[in-house]
Enzyme design. Structure first.
Site, PDB file in Angstrom:
ATOM      1  N   MET A 270       0.846  -1.203   0.000  1.00  0.00           N
ATOM      2  CA  MET A 270       0.000   0.000   0.000  1.00  0.00           C
ATOM      3  C   MET A 270       0.870   1.237   0.000  1.00  0.00           C
ATOM      4  SD  MET A 270      -2.892   1.484   0.023  1.00  0.00           S
ATOM      5  CE  MET A 270      -2.934   3.274  -0.027  1.00  0.00           C
ATOM      6  N   GLU A 271       0.541   2.137  -0.939  1.00  0.00           N
ATOM      7  CA  GLU A 271       1.400   3.280  -1.229  1.00  0.00           C
ATOM      8  C   GLU A 271       1.238   4.469  -0.297  1.00  0.00           C
ATOM      9  OE1 GLU A 271      -1.178   2.190  -3.160  1.00  0.00           O
ATOM     10  OE2 GLU A 271      -2.260   3.855  -4.088  1.00  0.00           O
ATOM     11  N   HIS A 304       6.322  -0.244  -8.252  1.00  0.00           N
ATOM     12  CA  HIS A 304       4.915   0.151  -8.417  1.00  0.00           C
ATOM     13  C   HIS A 304       4.520   1.144  -7.319  1.00  0.00           C
ATOM     14  CE1 HIS A 304       0.508  -0.900  -9.164  1.00  0.00           C
ATOM     15  NE2 HIS A 304       0.462  -0.401  -7.945  1.00  0.00           N
ATOM     16  N   GLU A 305       4.844   0.795  -6.075  1.00  0.00           N
ATOM     17  CA  GLU A 305       4.440   1.652  -4.955  1.00  0.00           C
ATOM     18  C   GLU A 305       5.169   2.990  -5.003  1.00  0.00           C
ATOM     19  OE1 GLU A 305       1.873   0.651  -3.425  1.00  0.00           O
ATOM     20  OE2 GLU A 305       1.988  -1.375  -4.234  1.00  0.00           O
ATOM     21  N   HIS A 308       3.639   5.428  -7.296  1.00  0.00           N
ATOM     22  CA  HIS A 308       2.469   6.057  -6.681  1.00  0.00           C
ATOM     23  C   HIS A 308       2.826   7.304  -5.873  1.00  0.00           C
ATOM     24  CE1 HIS A 308      -0.955   3.511  -7.501  1.00  0.00           C
ATOM     25  NE2 HIS A 308      -0.470   2.440  -6.917  1.00  0.00           N
TER      26      HIS A 308
HETATM   27 ZN   LIG Z   1      -1.057   0.394  -6.745  1.00  0.00          ZN
END
Ligand SMILES: [Zn+2]
Length: 866
Positions: A270-271, A304-305, A308
């Protein structure tokens, strides 16, 4: 800030900053809180409505700019709407003021809101931590707030925690005061941000840290003693930050960036801005136990995070209907950054397999949904976190980058980020920036991909004459149900960037197909060209499928076999062929003939994808008379590959070869290659005596193939290993391997244990999914789900990733009886938070039944004559 119609709370009052003080009790599993929220009253009112859920609010008062405080005369909670209405004795006038609230709540065990996570350390000691997961709609479970992404504010957090524990949040600690057994930790005030990005963790933690190029402090935090397992993540994160700072042109805006491993975690990660949380398997790497695939996954998830941090955190979607923008962008950008630091991993070939193909598959169903979807309730929002939002979105972003050129795309992106930083934006705002940068009509192009569900299949007819090769192309929506419904005229048209590669002309210019038909003419092949071929959709950057005449398909087989076609093209071709055969556009026998062209394949992603499609056929045909022949065909492909790869790493071999070895041995063993099965068993026995004898990358394959031929004794030994394993990756690897056990009684035992303390609640659905993948476990898993529905519904029924996977469990059935059974069960046991997933699994089963009915003769005949 653009105003959204979708802001659900009344807009007469808006927060500007929160000062929150929370005191968790890690023994009683409760917390006490108080907060002061600076608000702006835009219209005089005697009621203030904000979000709150599962909280007891004991005091509420408002202090106006005149310094006069008024207590609320009524505090009304609405559990369904997850709101709280404060009524004041007289109207509050326009202007600034402060709302003060006192409340308590529960540290729940449902992996959402402010929740508890319990774990045992390597000495067998049990520990509890408290942590948060707020996206999409659970900040309101931790403190009353305006819990909508557009209502950004600053946050100043204070936590009172046991003195021996650590407290971490988005911002660095600004002040710490001890008071007996407790200490009070105050964090620096955050920049303006959305509620769902706030995070705090109270736990006994270990930390490793390093300064990145621009001075940002990067840290990896783990439960005590595991910090060295964060080393790979730390190094990767430092390298990635340099890339992101440079690519976005806006340096990471916070002082520090934490990556925190949490033993119980619902999603992968979770970012939270500056305090990213992960499940342990997505962050930790043990050089002696972790596989190459795990290292890659960790790099991908971190990347990916981190993407973000800009796209999602600095600029946030106005409302959840634009969630795709966050997720697809982070998925695409994450792989782009990993590809930059690890070009040898060939991330774009992997992207086609993991994102484009995955999304094409889901989006081929009638029960798909457009990327831009209308959502209101928290459950509807949660159901958006699927392959459409992540992977279809990421694929069309890649298509756009390819169409505009990487430089122009990046210029448009930088415009977008600078225009909307510390604020919110919609999809249209991104297209506007891209149009500014490119001078091309991006919005009208992209609207055809985001507003419509599905995607086209391009039907290509080639004619050759003296002036060239003419490709007459028509488009219509690709639907898997074409199998049943045949050619239906579809109303949709997509604007399709089309590129064509040929064996004689390296780089023909791309064109944009704007209506249902187009003709592309290519210079004719030279007279002496041996076996000329063309291939539409270069690099699989387009989000569509391509069908052509049997002749044109066949012309590609030699180029597949000789690998004259690049790996991404080989990957795409076999996937198109398989999917077209599943949807009744191509005979299955044609796919099988193409599949046999892959004998000399060398690329891990291509093999893995091919194995997946053959595995799908394996599921469909496993109860049919022709099954042994299919198995022989698969053995004929995978046994030579396994022999070529061998069991021992070759000197200097790369990451992808290591991954390919696992695929090769795993597949050969799955199709009962006796030599591979024997060697797996022998290596397992040796491992029990000498754990250092088994290389990390062979563990998965050795465990699963041992289980596949194992008895009760093997079964117990593997459970024992699972219990003793310290690394979560190893525990999950053993659990998944165990599901391959053939004895139905033992399979039932795994299912039973999956709901006990033997399996973490975050892993239960993974175990059930793996049991369903075992042909002998398919029915047992479904029956187990039905028998224990109440427990599952209680645990996962509120919605999210795990619920969607859970309802999809029976997808491997192929008979009308089971289809009726599944339909009947979900009719009597509705799942409102995964309603679309239910429709998708039923559609999938209808397609399985219809496919088998229409194809089993053709396949049997082809296999017979082969
Ligand atoms: Zn994401």
């Amino acid at each position: 800030m653009p105003k959204s119609n979708a802001v659900l709370l009344p807009q007469n009052v808006q927060p500007t900053s929160y000062a929150i003080h929370l005191t968790p009790d890690l023994v009683a599993f409760t917390f006490a809180g108080e907060e002061s929220v600076a608000i702006e009253v835009l219209e005089s009112t005697n009621q203030i409505v904000l979000n709150a859920a599962e909280l007891q609010v004991s005091e509420a008062s408002f202090t106006g700019s005149n310094g006069v405080s008024t207590a609320a005369s009524n505090i009304a909670m609405d559990a369904d709407e997850e709101t709280m209405t404060l009524t004041f004795p007289s109207a509050i006038s326009e202007g600034k003021g402060t709302l003060r609230l006192v409340f308590t709540g529960e540290l729940n065990d449902r992996l959402t809101g402010f929740y508890r996570s319990q774990y045992t350390d390597s000495d067998g000691q049990s520990h509890t931590m408290a942590t948060t997961q707020f996206e999409p709609s659970s900040a309101r479970r931790s403190f009353p707030c305006w819990d909508e992404p557009a209502l950004k504010a600053t946050f100043q957090l204070t936590l009172t925690v046991p003195a021996a524990m650590d407290a971490v949040s988005n911002m660095p600690v600004s002040e710490e005061k001890a008071a007996g057994a407790l200490k009070t930790v105050k964090f620096a005030e955050s920049p303006i941000m959305s509620t769902y990005l706030l995070a705090f963790i109270v736990a006994e933690l270990s930390v490793i840290e390093q300064k990145a190029d621009n001075g940002t402090l990067i840290r990896v935090l783990t439960t005590r003693g595991k910090q060295e397992q964060g080393r790979f993540a730390l190094d990767t994160s430092v390298a990635l930050l340099t890339y992101f700072n440079q690519y976005f042109g806006i340096p990471f805006p916070l002082e520090k960036l934490d990556h925190i491993a949490i033993p119980d975690f619902a999603a992968g990660a979770m970012e939270n801005w500056g305090a990213i949380t992960y499940r342990e398997t997505a962050l930790l790497v043990d050089p002696n136990i972790s596989s190459a695939a795990t290292r890659q996954r960790v790099a991908e998830v971190i990347s990916h995070e981190m993407a973000h941090m800009w796209f999602g955190d600095l600029v946030t979607m106005v409302w959840w209907d634009d969630l795709w923008l966050n997720e697809s962008f982070a998925s695409w950008m994450g792989d782009k950054a990993v590809n930059h630091i690890h070009p040898e991993w060939k991330m774009w070939t992997q992207f086609v397999a993991n994102d484009t193909i995955r999304a094409l598959s889901l989006d081929g169903l009638k029960n798909s949904h457009p990327i831009e979807a209308t959502v209101t309730t928290p459950a509807e929002v949660e159901e958006l976190f699927d392959a459409i939002s992540y992977s279809k979105g990421a694929s069309i972003i890649r298509m756009l980058e390819d169409y505009l050129s990487p430089e122009t795309f990046r210029a448009g992106l930088q415009k977008y980020l600078s225009a909307h930083q510390y604020s919110n934006a919609r999809t249209a705002d991104l297209w506007a920036s891209m149009e500014e940068a490119s001078g091309k009509p991006v919005k009208s192009l992209m609207d055809t991909w985001t507003a419509q569900m599905g995607y086209p299949v391009l039907n290509v007819e080639s004619k050759r004459d003296a002036s060239g090769v003419h490709l007459d192309i028509s488009q219509s929506r690709f639907l898997l149900s074409h199998l049943v419904d045949g050619d239906e005229t579809s109303a949709e048209t997509w604007k399709v960037p089309i590129s064509v590669a040929t064996s004689w002309n390296a780089d023909p210019a791309p064109t944009l197909m704007e209506s249902t038909k187009a003709t592309i003419t290519i210079t004719p092949p030279p007279a002496d060209a041996a076996q000329p071929w063309f291939k539409v959709n270069v690099g699989q950057t387009g989000f569509y499928r391509v069908n052509m005449s049997a002749e044109d398909w066949s012309a590609l087989i030699p180029a597949i076999a000789s690998r004259a076609l690049p790996d991404t093209e080989r990957l795409g071709l076999q996937n198109d062929a398989y999917s077209l055969s599943r949807a009744g556009y191509l005979p299955v026998s044609q796919f099988l003939a193409i599949a046999e062209g892959y004998r000399n394949e060398t690329d891990a992603s291509v093999w893995r994808e091919l194995a997946g499609n053959l595995g799908d056929l394996d599921t469909l045909l496993s109860d049919e008379a022709c099954y042994p022949k299919l198995k022989a065909l698969c053995q004929g492909l995978f046994t030579p590959l396994a022999q070529r790869m061998g069991w021992e790493p070759k000197p200097g071999e790369g990451h992808l070869d290591t991954i390919l070895r696992g695929v090769a041995l795993g597949q050969a063993g799955y199709y009962d290659d006796p030599a591979v099965l024997g060697e797996a068993q022998a290596r397992f026995e040796k491992y029990l005596k000498d754990p250092s004898s088994l290389a990390p990358d062979l563990r998965g394959v050795v465990y699963s193939l041992t289980a596949q031929q194992g008895d009760a004794n093997t079964y117990e030994r593997m459970w024992d290993l699972q219990k003793k394993a310290d690394l979560q990756e190893e525990k999950v690897r053993l659990l998944i391997s165990l599901t391959r056990i053939p004895d139905p009684e033992l399979i039932s035992d795994i299912l039973k244990r999956s709901l006990t303390d033997d399996v973490r609640s975050q892993d239960t659905v993974t175990v059930l999914g793996a049991v369903s993948g075992n042909p002998k476990g398919k029915a047992l898993a479904w029956d187990f789900l039905k028998d224990n529905w109440e427990v599952f519904n209680e645990r996962y029924g509120h919605g999210g990733f795990m619920l969607m996977r859970l309802v999809g469990l029976p997808r491997g059935f192929t008979t009308q009886e089971r289809l009726d059974d599944v339909r009947q069960f979900y009719t009597t046991h509705p799942v409102p938070a995964a309603e679309r997933s239910v429709r998708q699994v039923i559609e999938g089963l209808e397609l399985n039944v219809a496919w088998l009915d229409r194809n089993k003769e053709d396949v049997s005949q082809w296999l017979e004559q082969r």
